[in-house]
Structures are given as C-alpha cells and as structure tokens.
Design a protein around this motif. Structure first.
Motif: not given
Length: 119
Positions: A1-11, A95-102, A113-117
């Motif tokens: 099972q694939v899991q994706l974890v984002e980080s690095g967002g902020g104000l 959001y991060c997305n992964a799409l398999s090839v095949g 992850t929230q990005v606020t400008v």
C-alpha cells in the motif's frame, strides 16, 4: 500500500518562497508519475505540476511556469515542489499525487499541506 506524506507548507509573504516535500512509502517509487495539485477555498482541485517516471520530464500549469519547479529523488522516494515569487492567488492546500505506470493505473493522494500567501 502506498502512502504519501506532504510537508513544508506555511504562511509566507508575497514574493516569498517555500519548498514542499512529499515522501512516498511503498514499493517501486520509480514506476510512479508524481504530481502536485492544489485546491483553493471554493474552487476545484487543479493540477499544478507533474513529473514523469523515472526520467523526470516536468510539466506545469501556465500560472506557475517560471515560478515553481518540481523535482524528484528516486533514491529517497521523494518529490519536491519549489515555490518562488509566491502570490496571494497561490494560497491553497497542496496535495501530492502518485499515478502508477502500466496497464492498470493506481492513484494515491497525500493529506495535503496548507500554503498561505499573505502580508
């Protein structure tokens, strides 16, 4: 099972920069095309940038060309999005997305992850 974890967002202030990271848990990361999407309040989720597998050819939506850069590190099973010259209209959940090839395509999403400008 694939899991994706984002980080690095902020104000961040207009004109500033952020670097988003997405860590992939699972097998065969190099067999997945990776993308970043974003969703602003009241709007549909939109594709921001995508990078192929495993060669790393990148594509961007017009509104971020020249400001954002997507990259991947297959050894570290990670994908990154460098956001420069940020504008208030870049405010969104990314959001991060992964799409398999095949023949059978599997897709997975991170939690966002929230990005606020804003000044």
């Amino acid at each position: 099972q694939v899991q994706l974890v984002e980080s690095g967002g902020g104000l961040v202030q207009p004109g500033g920069s952020l670097r988003l990271s997405c860590t992939f848990s699972g097998f065969s990361f190099s067999r997945y095309a990776m993308s970043w999407y974003r969703q602003a309040p009241g709007k549909e989720r939109e594709l921001v940038a995508a990078i192929t597998s495993p060669g790393g050819s990148a594509n961007y939506t017009d509104s971020v060309k020249g400001r954002f850069t997507i990259s991947r590190d297959n050894a570290k099973k990670s994908v990154f999005l460098q956001l420069n010259s940020l504008k208030p209209e870049d405010t969104a959940v990314y959001y991060c997305n992964a799409l398999s090839v095949g023949l059978v395509r599997y897709t997975y999403w991170g939690q966002g992850t929230q990005v606020t400008v804003s000044s």
